[in-house]
Motif scaffolding. Structure first.
Motif, PDB file in Angstrom:
ATOM      1  N   ALA A   1      -5.928  -1.479  -4.433  1.00  9.82           N
ATOM      2  CA  ALA A   1      -5.594  -2.747  -5.094  1.00  9.82           C
ATOM      3  C   ALA A   1      -4.098  -2.823  -5.384  1.00  9.82           C
ATOM      4  CB  ALA A   1      -6.399  -2.916  -6.375  1.00  9.82           C
ATOM      5  N   ARG A   2      -3.528  -1.696  -5.758  1.00  3.65           N
ATOM      6  CA  ARG A   2      -2.077  -1.698  -6.028  1.00  3.65           C
ATOM      7  C   ARG A   2      -1.283  -1.971  -4.754  1.00  3.65           C
ATOM      8  NH1 ARG A   2       1.868   2.783  -8.613  1.00  3.65           N
ATOM      9  NH2 ARG A   2       3.651   1.375  -8.756  1.00  3.65           N
ATOM     10  N   LEU A   3      -1.719  -1.395  -3.634  1.00  2.00           N
ATOM     11  CA  LEU A   3      -1.020  -1.662  -2.365  1.00  2.00           C
ATOM     12  C   LEU A   3      -1.198  -3.122  -1.945  1.00  2.00           C
ATOM     13  CD1 LEU A   3      -1.766   1.602  -0.351  1.00  2.00           C
ATOM     14  CD2 LEU A   3       0.353   0.958  -1.536  1.00  2.00           C
ATOM     15  N   CYS A   4      -2.348  -3.694  -2.245  1.00  3.43           N
ATOM     16  CA  CYS A   4      -2.557  -5.125  -1.970  1.00  3.43           C
ATOM     17  C   CYS A   4      -1.584  -5.970  -2.782  1.00  3.43           C
ATOM     18  CB  CYS A   4      -3.993  -5.544  -2.308  1.00  3.43           C
ATOM     19  SG  CYS A   4      -5.234  -4.877  -1.192  1.00  3.43           S
TER      20      CYS A   4
ATOM     21  N   PRO B   1       2.797  -4.759  -1.527  1.00  6.69           N
ATOM     22  CA  PRO B   1       2.870  -4.240  -0.154  1.00  6.69           C
ATOM     23  C   PRO B   1       4.169  -3.488   0.162  1.00  6.69           C
ATOM     24  CG  PRO B   1       2.839  -6.651  -0.171  1.00  6.69           C
ATOM     25  CD  PRO B   1       2.620  -6.204  -1.568  1.00  6.69           C
ATOM     26  N   ALA B   2       5.204  -3.706  -0.609  1.00  7.17           N
ATOM     27  CA  ALA B   2       6.459  -2.984  -0.373  1.00  7.17           C
ATOM     28  C   ALA B   2       6.300  -1.479  -0.616  1.00  7.17           C
ATOM     29  CB  ALA B   2       7.567  -3.546  -1.261  1.00  7.17           C
ATOM     30  N   LEU B   3       5.228  -1.089  -1.313  1.00  4.01           N
ATOM     31  CA  LEU B   3       4.968   0.331  -1.574  1.00  4.01           C
ATOM     32  C   LEU B   3       4.345   1.053  -0.379  1.00  4.01           C
ATOM     33  CD1 LEU B   3       3.465   0.141  -5.184  1.00  4.01           C
ATOM     34  CD2 LEU B   3       5.790   0.814  -4.524  1.00  4.01           C
ATOM     35  N   ILE B   4       3.886   0.319   0.614  1.00  2.00           N
ATOM     36  CA  ILE B   4       3.126   0.927   1.713  1.00  2.00           C
ATOM     37  C   ILE B   4       3.905   2.007   2.479  1.00  2.00           C
ATOM     38  CG2 ILE B   4       2.017   0.438   3.952  1.00  2.00           C
ATOM     39  CD1 ILE B   4       0.791  -2.042   2.580  1.00  2.00           C
ATOM     40  N   PRO B   5       5.164   1.795   2.872  1.00  2.37           N
ATOM     41  CA  PRO B   5       5.856   2.884   3.592  1.00  2.37           C
ATOM     42  C   PRO B   5       5.923   4.182   2.784  1.00  2.37           C
ATOM     43  CG  PRO B   5       7.031   0.832   3.886  1.00  2.37           C
ATOM     44  CD  PRO B   5       5.974   0.577   2.844  1.00  2.37           C
TER      45      PRO B   5
ATOM     46  N   GLN C   1       1.696   2.588   8.727  1.00  4.46           N
ATOM     47  CA  GLN C   1       2.248   1.550   7.845  1.00  4.46           C
ATOM     48  C   GLN C   1       1.723   0.173   8.233  1.00  4.46           C
ATOM     49  OE1 GLN C   1       6.530   1.901   7.913  1.00  4.46           O
ATOM     50  NE2 GLN C   1       6.474   3.974   7.091  1.00  4.46           N
ATOM     51  N   ILE C   2       1.768  -0.143   9.514  1.00  2.92           N
ATOM     52  CA  ILE C   2       1.296  -1.455   9.978  1.00  2.92           C
ATOM     53  C   ILE C   2      -0.203  -1.599   9.730  1.00  2.92           C
ATOM     54  CG2 ILE C   2       0.902  -2.876  12.041  1.00  2.92           C
ATOM     55  CD1 ILE C   2       3.641  -1.783  13.063  1.00  2.92           C
ATOM     56  N   ALA C   3      -0.962  -0.547  10.001  1.00  7.20           N
ATOM     57  CA  ALA C   3      -2.406  -0.613   9.788  1.00  7.20           C
ATOM     58  C   ALA C   3      -2.735  -0.849   8.317  1.00  7.20           C
ATOM     59  CB  ALA C   3      -3.074   0.665  10.287  1.00  7.20           C
TER      60      ALA C   3
ATOM     61  N   THR D   1      -4.670  -4.244   3.994  1.00 11.55           N
ATOM     62  CA  THR D   1      -4.556  -4.749   2.626  1.00 11.55           C
ATOM     63  C   THR D   1      -4.300  -6.258   2.593  1.00 11.55           C
ATOM     64  OG1 THR D   1      -2.214  -4.109   2.573  1.00 11.55           O
ATOM     65  CG2 THR D   1      -3.814  -2.553   1.622  1.00 11.55           C
ATOM     66  N   GLN D   2      -3.602  -6.760   3.587  1.00 10.23           N
ATOM     67  CA  GLN D   2      -3.326  -8.203   3.646  1.00 10.23           C
ATOM     68  C   GLN D   2      -4.586  -8.993   4.020  1.00 10.23           C
ATOM     69  OE1 GLN D   2      -0.356  -9.239   6.542  1.00 10.23           O
ATOM     70  NE2 GLN D   2      -0.415 -11.400   6.049  1.00 10.23           N
TER      71      GLN D   2
END
Length: 172
Positions: A54-57, A60-64, A130-132, A137-138
């Motif tokens: 949920a936090r990554l959703c 999203p800048a945190l994903i990398p 990262q893309i996946a 999440t998106q």
């Protein structure tokens, strides 16, 4: 092209073909296994009442950064990228002198190896993961496990690639 390059180095067509096949299959299986493991971990790790998923959703800048942290805490291989390493010679790490023979756990992960033994697909694997995660999440912000975590089985210790056998999920 592979055959032409192999011919000039004394590598047989068969050896070149086997190398190419192992790069393709190794890259696919390890990235797919990592994505399944990351989905499981982000869905089941709760901080301050919110799942990491949920936090990554929401951010999203945190994903990398999350990808590298997930690779560190949950290495893709049973060889354990974060297993303690025995220091071969005295080394100064910041303000700490680590003496030869002592154990340390690397902070920047070694999931892709290091130096001469670094994975040739490390940059591609990071980008794929990262893309996946960005797409997952998106597109599926309501993703959740369809079964209790204790009901899941996985290849956590018996396979070169660590991953759940299945990951039943659902979403709204």
């Amino acid at each position: 092209m592979v055959a032409v390059n192999a011919e000039g180095t004394g590598v047989s067509d068969q050896e070149a073909g086997l190398l190419a096949a192992s790069l393709v299959s190794g890259g696919w299986e390890s990235a797919a296994g990592a994505l399944a493991a990351f989905a499981y971990l982000t869905l089941t790790t709760i901080q301050d009442g919110t799942s990491l998923y949920a936090r990554l959703c929401a951010e999203p800048a945190l994903i990398p950064t999350a990808v590298d942290e997930l690779l560190r805490v949950a290495p893709n291989s049973v060889f354990g990228a974060t297993q303690p390493r025995r220091v071969a010679r005295d080394v100064q790490l910041g303000d700490v002198l680590v003496r030869a023979g002592e154990l340390l756990i690397p902070s920047p992960h070694l999931a892709f190896g290091s130096g001469a033994h670094i994975c040739v697909g490390a940059h591609l694997a990071r980008l794929e993961l990262q893309i996946a995660l960005q797409q997952l999440t998106q597109r599926l912000p309501s993703l959740r496990l369809a079964t209790a975590p204790e009901n899941l089985r996985g290849r956590w210790d018996a396979s070169v690639i660590r991953r759940p056998d299945t990951l039943p999920v659902t979403w709204n």
